[in-house]
Write a protein that holds these residues in place. Structure first.
Motif, PDB file in Angstrom:
ATOM      1  N   ASN A   1      -4.025  -1.252  -7.120  1.00 34.30           N
ATOM      2  CA  ASN A   1      -4.037  -2.390  -8.041  1.00 34.30           C
ATOM      3  C   ASN A   1      -3.055  -2.177  -9.185  1.00 34.30           C
ATOM      4  N   TYR A   2      -2.952  -0.966  -9.671  1.00 33.41           N
ATOM      5  CA  TYR A   2      -1.975  -0.660 -10.718  1.00 33.41           C
ATOM      6  C   TYR A   2      -0.564  -0.991 -10.240  1.00 33.41           C
ATOM      7  N   LEU A   3      -0.247  -0.533  -9.027  1.00 34.89           N
ATOM      8  CA  LEU A   3       1.094  -0.754  -8.487  1.00 34.89           C
ATOM      9  C   LEU A   3       1.372  -2.245  -8.271  1.00 34.89           C
ATOM     10  N   THR A   4       0.453  -2.941  -7.604  1.00 39.75           N
ATOM     11  CA  THR A   4       0.728  -4.331  -7.220  1.00 39.75           C
ATOM     12  C   THR A   4       0.483  -5.350  -8.326  1.00 39.75           C
ATOM     13  N   ASN A   5      -0.473  -5.084  -9.204  1.00 38.76           N
ATOM     14  CA  ASN A   5      -0.832  -6.069 -10.223  1.00 38.76           C
ATOM     15  C   ASN A   5      -0.230  -5.791 -11.597  1.00 38.76           C
TER      16      ASN A   5
ATOM     17  N   GLY B   1       7.023   5.916 -14.684  1.00 42.78           N
ATOM     18  CA  GLY B   1       5.595   5.994 -14.968  1.00 42.78           C
ATOM     19  C   GLY B   1       4.756   5.756 -13.724  1.00 42.78           C
ATOM     20  N   ALA B   2       5.134   4.768 -12.940  1.00 40.42           N
ATOM     21  CA  ALA B   2       4.389   4.484 -11.713  1.00 40.42           C
ATOM     22  C   ALA B   2       4.506   5.648 -10.729  1.00 40.42           C
TER      23      ALA B   2
ATOM     24  N   PRO C   1       5.064  -6.104 -11.037  1.00 43.05           N
ATOM     25  CA  PRO C   1       5.415  -7.293 -11.827  1.00 43.05           C
ATOM     26  C   PRO C   1       6.110  -6.943 -13.146  1.00 43.05           C
ATOM     27  N   ASN C   2       5.662  -5.898 -13.821  1.00 40.44           N
ATOM     28  CA  ASN C   2       6.274  -5.483 -15.079  1.00 40.44           C
ATOM     29  C   ASN C   2       7.721  -5.032 -14.850  1.00 40.44           C
ATOM     30  N   PHE C   3       7.928  -4.247 -13.812  1.00 40.54           N
ATOM     31  CA  PHE C   3       9.275  -3.781 -13.479  1.00 40.54           C
ATOM     32  C   PHE C   3      10.210  -4.969 -13.233  1.00 40.54           C
TER      33      PHE C   3
ATOM     34  N   LEU D   1       7.189   2.695  -3.891  1.00 42.81           N
ATOM     35  CA  LEU D   1       8.231   3.233  -4.755  1.00 42.81           C
ATOM     36  C   LEU D   1       9.628   3.000  -4.196  1.00 42.81           C
ATOM     37  N   CYS D   2       9.694   2.531  -2.954  1.00 42.87           N
ATOM     38  CA  CYS D   2      11.016   2.328  -2.366  1.00 42.87           C
ATOM     39  C   CYS D   2      11.848   1.333  -3.163  1.00 42.87           C
ATOM     40  N   HIS D   3      11.220   0.341  -3.797  1.00 45.78           N
ATOM     41  CA  HIS D   3      11.971  -0.638  -4.586  1.00 45.78           C
ATOM     42  C   HIS D   3      12.628   0.022  -5.784  1.00 45.78           C
ATOM     43  N   TRP D   4      12.001   1.060  -6.309  1.00 44.54           N
ATOM     44  CA  TRP D   4      12.513   1.710  -7.512  1.00 44.54           C
ATOM     45  C   TRP D   4      13.428   2.863  -7.186  1.00 44.54           C
ATOM     46  N   HIS D   5      13.337   3.349  -5.974  1.00 41.53           N
ATOM     47  CA  HIS D   5      14.072   4.558  -5.634  1.00 41.53           C
ATOM     48  C   HIS D   5      15.573   4.346  -5.730  1.00 41.53           C
ATOM     49  N   ASP D   6      15.999   3.127  -5.723  1.00 42.96           N
ATOM     50  CA  ASP D   6      17.429   2.871  -5.820  1.00 42.96           C
ATOM     51  C   ASP D   6      17.679   1.666  -6.706  1.00 42.96           C
ATOM     52  N   PHE D   7      18.163   1.896  -7.883  1.00 42.90           N
ATOM     53  CA  PHE D   7      18.477   0.839  -8.842  1.00 42.90           C
ATOM     54  C   PHE D   7      19.877   0.310  -8.571  1.00 42.90           C
TER      55      PHE D   7
END
Length: 159
Positions: A121-125, A56-57, A129-131, A1-7
């Motif tokens: 798998n949800y997070l990585t696959n 959501g993630a 990628p969707n984000f 989640l670190c990638h999303w924690h800061d937009f």
């Protein structure tokens, strides 16, 4: 989640978009409505979906309810507020809530299909990628429409 924690990169790109629109005297609702091609979602939807994917993630991996955000943003400031609202939610997720998230069953129901994953798998696959797909589309839409953004704007501060 670190990638999303800061937009940071998204917010910086949207700041440049707002400055561009102001300098060029562009209607504030024009850039959020731009599309790469007629059958593709507009910039506003790209940002909304990136936000939805991030919140959501975080929620699914933590085992909490995913908050619903209405998709009503039509201006750059409203899109920035959407990012802020997403970050506010993500900040409520405590590290202990994520324990076991990698094996948690994640079920996504769509009109045409249901997808089932284990958390990792949800997070990585799916989620990451969707984000990044939607963030990349937002960047590309702004660049295509004359906003002076480059790779460093997309990456944001690396450290």
């Amino acid at each position: 989640l670190c990638h999303w924690h800061d937009f940071r990169a998204d917010r910086a790109i949207l700041d440049k978009a707002a400055s561009h629109a102001e300098a060029k005297k562009v209607d504030p609702k024009t850039l959020p409505a731009v599309r790469l091609i007629a059958d593709m979602l507009p910039l506003s939807s790209q940002i909304q979906i990136a936000c939805d994917t991030a919140k959501g993630a975080a929620a699914r991996l933590a085992g909490v309810e995913v908050p619903k955000h209405e998709d009503t943003e039509a201006t750059i400031p409203e899109l920035k507020a959407r990012i802020a609202k997403t970050l506010d939610f993500i900040k409520t997720i405590r590290p202990d809530q994520l324990l076991g998230g990698e094996t948690r069953e994640i079920v996504l129901k769509f009109p045409q299909t249901t997808l089932k994953f284990k958390g990792l798998n949800y997070l990585t696959n799916f989620a990451l990628p969707n984000f990044y797909f939607h963030v990349t589309m937002a960047y590309a839409l702004l660049r295509k429409n004359g906003v002076d953004v480059g790779k460093n704007d997309f990456l944001g501060p690396i450290q």
